[in-house]
Design a protein around this motif. Structure first.
Motif, mmCIF file in Angstrom:
data_model
loop_
_atom_site.group_PDB
_atom_site.id
_atom_site.type_symbol
_atom_site.label_atom_id
_atom_site.label_comp_id
_atom_site.label_asym_id
_atom_site.label_seq_id
_atom_site.Cartn_x
_atom_site.Cartn_y
_atom_site.Cartn_z
ATOM 1 N N ASN A 1 -11.706 -32.909 3.055
ATOM 2 C CA ASN A 1 -12.512 -33.523 4.107
ATOM 3 C C ASN A 1 -12.923 -32.424 5.094
ATOM 4 O OD1 ASN A 1 -12.171 -36.838 4.389
ATOM 5 N ND2 ASN A 1 -10.639 -35.852 3.100
ATOM 6 N N SER B 1 -26.843 -38.589 2.849
ATOM 7 C CA SER B 1 -26.035 -39.445 3.733
ATOM 8 C C SER B 1 -25.674 -40.748 3.039
ATOM 9 C CB SER B 1 -26.814 -39.795 4.997
ATOM 10 O OG SER B 1 -27.051 -38.646 5.754
ATOM 11 N N TRP B 2 -24.445 -41.179 3.230
ATOM 12 C CA TRP B 2 -23.937 -42.455 2.731
ATOM 13 C C TRP B 2 -24.103 -42.605 1.229
ATOM 14 C CZ3 TRP B 2 -20.911 -43.809 6.337
ATOM 15 C CH2 TRP B 2 -21.245 -43.543 7.665
ATOM 16 N N CYS C 1 -12.012 -39.825 0.915
ATOM 17 C CA CYS C 1 -12.981 -39.272 1.849
ATOM 18 C C CYS C 1 -12.985 -40.188 3.064
ATOM 19 C CB CYS C 1 -14.365 -39.195 1.216
ATOM 20 S SG CYS C 1 -15.577 -38.367 2.268
ATOM 21 N N HIS D 1 -19.827 -39.504 3.673
ATOM 22 C CA HIS D 1 -19.536 -40.697 4.483
ATOM 23 C C HIS D 1 -20.023 -40.446 5.901
ATOM 24 C CE1 HIS D 1 -16.133 -42.266 1.666
ATOM 25 N NE2 HIS D 1 -17.312 -42.240 1.097
ATOM 26 N N ASN E 1 -22.811 -40.641 -2.839
ATOM 27 C CA ASN E 1 -21.914 -39.716 -3.537
ATOM 28 C C ASN E 1 -22.592 -39.316 -4.830
ATOM 29 O OD1 ASN E 1 -21.060 -41.774 -5.585
ATOM 30 N ND2 ASN E 1 -20.193 -42.724 -3.768
ATOM 31 N N PRO F 1 -13.842 -41.836 6.850
ATOM 32 C CA PRO F 1 -15.093 -42.220 7.508
ATOM 33 C C PRO F 1 -15.684 -41.080 8.336
ATOM 34 C CG PRO F 1 -13.449 -43.947 7.752
ATOM 35 C CD PRO F 1 -12.750 -42.760 7.154
ATOM 36 N N TYR G 1 -18.916 -36.552 -1.656
ATOM 37 C CA TYR G 1 -19.041 -37.829 -0.936
ATOM 38 C C TYR G 1 -19.564 -37.540 0.468
ATOM 39 C CZ TYR G 1 -15.385 -38.913 -4.374
ATOM 40 O OH TYR G 1 -14.638 -39.037 -5.532
#
Length: 118
Positions: free
Chosen positions: A62, A99-100, A40, A81, A102, A42, A79
């Motif tokens: 993605n 957010s941020w 995944c 990211h 998984n 950034p 995920y």
């Protein structure tokens, strides 16, 4: 008449098997707005194919950009990211990946779409 009936039954069985294979093998590769990878990347919202399967460039799809993305396959992990996203299932339930973070997804429930929140 019997040979035709047997042929019709065989054709129906074959069509059902092919249809099931398309659903399991299909994925977002044909959908606009994303790409396959082994990770995944950034700033991306991503989902991983279930069952150890892989798309043309890896197991992880993605997403490009915000909004709703149509999907039609089974995934077991999400995920985030970057932005959070909602995973929508065939049974009309959903999961949110914050957010941020998984999290595991319902790998036995076909994903029909993902909404990346921006």
């Amino acid at each position: 008449m019997r040979p035709i009936s047997r042929f019709a039954a065989w054709a129906t069985t074959l069509a059902t098997a092919v249809g099931a294979t398309v659903i399991l093998a299909g994925g977002p590769a044909a959908a606009a707005g994303g790409y396959w990878s082994n990770s995944c990347d950034p700033g991306r919202a991503c989902i991983k194919l279930s069952g150890g399967r892989s798309g043309p460039g890896g197991q992880i799809w993605n997403f490009d950009g915000c909004g709703y993305h149509t999907i039609n396959d089974f995934y077991d992990y999400g995920y985030a990211h970057g932005n959070p996203f909602d995973v929508h299932y065939a049974d009309r339930s959903s999961d949110r990946v914050q957010s941020w973070s998984n999290r595991g997804l319902d790998s036995g429930n076909r994903v029909t779409g993902v909404t990346v929140l921006c």
